[in-house]
Design a protein around this motif. Sequence first.
Motif, PDB file in Angstrom:
ATOM      1  N   VAL A  44      23.249 -21.390  32.451  1.00 40.18           N
ATOM      2  CA  VAL A  44      23.688 -20.040  32.815  1.00 40.18           C
ATOM      3  C   VAL A  44      22.706 -19.475  33.825  1.00 40.18           C
ATOM      4  CG1 VAL A  44      24.060 -17.682  31.993  1.00 40.18           C
ATOM      5  CG2 VAL A  44      24.790 -19.603  30.601  1.00 40.18           C
ATOM      6  N   ALA A  45      23.235 -18.875  34.899  1.00 39.48           N
ATOM      7  CA  ALA A  45      22.392 -18.267  35.931  1.00 39.48           C
ATOM      8  C   ALA A  45      22.986 -16.917  36.324  1.00 39.48           C
ATOM      9  CB  ALA A  45      22.293 -19.172  37.154  1.00 39.48           C
ATOM     10  N   LEU A  46      22.150 -16.035  36.851  1.00 40.09           N
ATOM     11  CA  LEU A  46      22.614 -14.741  37.360  1.00 40.09           C
ATOM     12  C   LEU A  46      22.976 -14.883  38.823  1.00 40.09           C
ATOM     13  CD1 LEU A  46      20.032 -12.257  35.766  1.00 40.09           C
ATOM     14  CD2 LEU A  46      22.235 -13.038  34.856  1.00 40.09           C
ATOM     15  N   LYS A  47      24.152 -14.397  39.182  1.00 41.59           N
ATOM     16  CA  LYS A  47      24.592 -14.469  40.571  1.00 41.59           C
ATOM     17  C   LYS A  47      23.657 -13.684  41.475  1.00 41.59           C
ATOM     18  CE  LYS A  47      28.836 -14.143  43.302  1.00 41.59           C
ATOM     19  NZ  LYS A  47      30.274 -13.770  43.264  1.00 41.59           N
ATOM     20  N   VAL A  48      23.202 -12.541  40.991  1.00 43.13           N
ATOM     21  CA  VAL A  48      22.227 -11.719  41.702  1.00 43.13           C
ATOM     22  C   VAL A  48      20.948 -11.713  40.861  1.00 43.13           C
ATOM     23  CG1 VAL A  48      21.682  -9.438  42.628  1.00 43.13           C
ATOM     24  CG2 VAL A  48      24.049 -10.261  42.657  1.00 43.13           C
ATOM     25  N   THR A  59      24.961 -14.529  24.704  1.00 42.19           N
ATOM     26  CA  THR A  59      25.990 -14.813  23.708  1.00 42.19           C
ATOM     27  C   THR A  59      27.006 -15.770  24.307  1.00 42.19           C
ATOM     28  OG1 THR A  59      25.753 -12.664  22.620  1.00 42.19           O
ATOM     29  CG2 THR A  59      27.811 -13.835  22.255  1.00 42.19           C
ATOM     30  N   LEU A  60      27.295 -16.852  23.568  1.00 46.19           N
ATOM     31  CA  LEU A  60      28.294 -17.844  23.972  1.00 46.19           C
ATOM     32  C   LEU A  60      29.414 -17.839  22.944  1.00 46.19           C
ATOM     33  CD1 LEU A  60      25.839 -20.749  24.802  1.00 46.19           C
ATOM     34  CD2 LEU A  60      27.056 -19.362  26.481  1.00 46.19           C
ATOM     35  N   GLU A  61      30.661 -17.869  23.424  1.00 42.29           N
ATOM     36  CA  GLU A  61      31.813 -17.886  22.521  1.00 42.29           C
ATOM     37  C   GLU A  61      32.838 -18.891  23.035  1.00 42.29           C
ATOM     38  OE1 GLU A  61      32.622 -13.610  20.742  1.00 42.29           O
ATOM     39  OE2 GLU A  61      32.347 -13.507  22.915  1.00 42.29           O
ATOM     40  N   LEU A  62      33.286 -19.756  22.139  1.00 40.37           N
ATOM     41  CA  LEU A  62      34.317 -20.734  22.468  1.00 40.37           C
ATOM     42  C   LEU A  62      35.621 -20.302  21.808  1.00 40.37           C
ATOM     43  CD1 LEU A  62      35.065 -23.524  23.710  1.00 40.37           C
ATOM     44  CD2 LEU A  62      34.498 -24.523  21.476  1.00 40.37           C
ATOM     45  N   PHE A  63      36.689 -20.186  22.603  1.00 42.58           N
ATOM     46  CA  PHE A  63      37.975 -19.706  22.097  1.00 42.58           C
ATOM     47  C   PHE A  63      39.076 -20.734  22.327  1.00 42.58           C
ATOM     48  CE2 PHE A  63      35.781 -15.664  22.784  1.00 42.58           C
ATOM     49  CZ  PHE A  63      36.115 -14.965  21.631  1.00 42.58           C
ATOM     50  N   ALA A 106      30.575 -16.498  28.371  1.00 39.77           N
ATOM     51  CA  ALA A 106      29.135 -16.243  28.275  1.00 39.77           C
ATOM     52  C   ALA A 106      28.863 -14.796  28.668  1.00 39.77           C
ATOM     53  CB  ALA A 106      28.358 -17.192  29.182  1.00 39.77           C
ATOM     54  N   ARG A 107      27.897 -14.174  27.980  1.00 40.52           N
ATOM     55  CA  ARG A 107      27.547 -12.792  28.275  1.00 40.52           C
ATOM     56  C   ARG A 107      26.059 -12.589  28.020  1.00 40.52           C
ATOM     57  NH1 ARG A 107      30.485 -10.877  24.900  1.00 40.52           N
ATOM     58  NH2 ARG A 107      29.089 -10.360  23.177  1.00 40.52           N
ATOM     59  N   VAL A 108      25.375 -11.986  28.986  1.00 41.41           N
ATOM     60  CA  VAL A 108      23.984 -11.587  28.789  1.00 41.41           C
ATOM     61  C   VAL A 108      23.956 -10.076  28.620  1.00 41.41           C
ATOM     62  CG1 VAL A 108      21.736 -11.317  29.916  1.00 41.41           C
ATOM     63  CG2 VAL A 108      22.886 -13.526  29.954  1.00 41.41           C
ATOM     64  N   LYS A 109      23.263  -9.612  27.590  1.00 39.94           N
ATOM     65  CA  LYS A 109      23.140  -8.183  27.309  1.00 39.94           C
ATOM     66  C   LYS A 109      21.672  -7.807  27.378  1.00 39.94           C
ATOM     67  CE  LYS A 109      24.738  -4.177  25.648  1.00 39.94           C
ATOM     68  NZ  LYS A 109      25.626  -3.305  26.419  1.00 39.94           N
ATOM     69  N   ASP A 110      21.365  -6.815  28.213  1.00 42.88           N
ATOM     70  CA  ASP A 110      19.985  -6.356  28.350  1.00 42.88           C
ATOM     71  C   ASP A 110      19.986  -4.829  28.380  1.00 42.88           C
ATOM     72  OD1 ASP A 110      17.262  -6.296  28.684  1.00 42.88           O
ATOM     73  OD2 ASP A 110      17.290  -6.810  30.812  1.00 42.88           O
ATOM     74  N   GLY A 111      19.777  -4.216  27.211  1.00 45.51           N
ATOM     75  CA  GLY A 111      19.858  -2.762  27.134  1.00 45.51           C
ATOM     76  C   GLY A 111      21.273  -2.292  27.423  1.00 45.51           C
ATOM     77  N   GLU A 112      21.422  -1.364  28.369  1.00 50.35           N
ATOM     78  CA  GLU A 112      22.745  -0.869  28.736  1.00 50.35           C
ATOM     79  C   GLU A 112      23.482  -1.829  29.672  1.00 50.35           C
ATOM     80  OE1 GLU A 112      22.529   3.004  30.429  1.00 50.35           O
ATOM     81  OE2 GLU A 112      21.894   3.986  28.586  1.00 50.35           O
ATOM     82  N   ARG A 113      22.766  -2.768  30.243  1.00 48.76           N
ATOM     83  CA  ARG A 113      23.337  -3.655  31.254  1.00 48.76           C
ATOM     84  C   ARG A 113      23.931  -4.915  30.637  1.00 48.76           C
ATOM     85  NH1 ARG A 113      24.484  -2.338  36.147  1.00 48.76           N
ATOM     86  NH2 ARG A 113      22.366  -1.614  36.561  1.00 48.76           N
ATOM     87  N   SER A 114      25.141  -5.263  31.067  1.00 49.46           N
ATOM     88  CA  SER A 114      25.775  -6.518  30.681  1.00 49.46           C
ATOM     89  C   SER A 114      26.012  -7.357  31.925  1.00 49.46           C
ATOM     90  CB  SER A 114      27.111  -6.267  29.970  1.00 49.46           C
ATOM     91  OG  SER A 114      26.902  -5.672  28.710  1.00 49.46           O
ATOM     92  N   LEU A 136      26.772 -15.481  36.166  1.00 48.40           N
ATOM     93  CA  LEU A 136      27.093 -14.161  35.630  1.00 48.40           C
ATOM     94  C   LEU A 136      26.787 -13.080  36.652  1.00 48.40           C
ATOM     95  CD1 LEU A 136      25.540 -14.510  32.048  1.00 48.40           C
ATOM     96  CD2 LEU A 136      27.852 -15.089  32.798  1.00 48.40           C
ATOM     97  N   ALA A 137      27.642 -12.075  36.694  1.00 47.00           N
ATOM     98  CA  ALA A 137      27.464 -10.945  37.614  1.00 47.00           C
ATOM     99  C   ALA A 137      27.225  -9.675  36.808  1.00 47.00           C
ATOM    100  CB  ALA A 137      28.689 -10.774  38.500  1.00 47.00           C
ATOM    101  N   PRO A 138      26.419  -8.738  37.336  1.00 46.84           N
ATOM    102  CA  PRO A 138      26.138  -7.498  36.591  1.00 46.84           C
ATOM    103  C   PRO A 138      27.357  -6.597  36.517  1.00 46.84           C
ATOM    104  CG  PRO A 138      25.189  -7.390  38.794  1.00 46.84           C
ATOM    105  CD  PRO A 138      25.710  -8.788  38.633  1.00 46.84           C
ATOM    106  N   GLU A 139      27.574  -6.014  35.343  1.00 49.47           N
ATOM    107  CA  GLU A 139      28.629  -5.032  35.146  1.00 49.47           C
ATOM    108  C   GLU A 139      28.032  -3.628  35.266  1.00 49.47           C
ATOM    109  OE1 GLU A 139      32.220  -5.421  33.896  1.00 49.47           O
ATOM    110  OE2 GLU A 139      31.643  -7.042  35.256  1.00 49.47           O
TER     111      GLU A 139
END
Length: 280
Positions: A44-48, A59-63, A106-114, A136-139
Amino acid sequence: MHKLALPLLIASVGLVACGPSTDANKPAAQASQAAIASAVTGQVALKVPAQLSPAATLTLELFNVSAKPKVQVASSTTNVAAMPMPFKLDVEPGKIDPNSFYILIARVKDGERSYLAPREYPVLTKGSPAKVEIQLAPEPTASEKLESEYGMLERAIGGMKVAKGASEDETSTTAWDGFFDKNGLRYIREITDYGDKGRVNIYFAYHENGKPMAVVQERVAAMAEKPNSVTRLGWDAQGLFVLHTKKEGGAVTDVSEADAKPLHDRAVARFDTVSKKKPN
């Protein structure tokens, strides 16, 4: 003798032909099951690129998305050591249906930032891999979304109908403008002048339902052009307190909901007063 032997020979050949064919299907089915990996792996890498805090989590989830509604098959949450970050999500092959489609979220959560992936990643079945590279891109945070909404409303007041008013007491004079769109009062600009003690500018913004959206308060010293203190408060459409900062002397601090309540109550009171002044 020869007439009886011929049918028996044909029957024997038919039995031999049918028997091995049935047994040959079993290894094929077993091979199909064995082809299901016991884990989904990758990176997993951050686009920015961004500096994450020690509290950041992945967090990783397989559906199974063939199921209606989709079914979670596996999940994990771990602390983020550094980015890019390798991962391994264990899977029970027996729970995987080779005829269904599976996606990894995949989702990275850091405080208010996802940080979320802008696309889905098919894995495991239907020719999809068991190893993937995820970006992953910042929301936008809730406060950023509200700031954007407030900015759009502020830019729109030039096309709204305006009501004006003023009042004064022994220590100050106050002038206000109320801006109305088709939904009613949406914005109030209020300036209170305290003479040699400076002035206070307050901007009230409202959701379409009339509930407070934002309050921006600027304290400006006498003869100064720029404010020396700016408080920015905001509530989303459900009334959740999402914007709560105060900038003073170059330092930014957090405003508690209790400390924000007087300005919230003032926004409600001003709405009740100014909304009755709607121009024709």
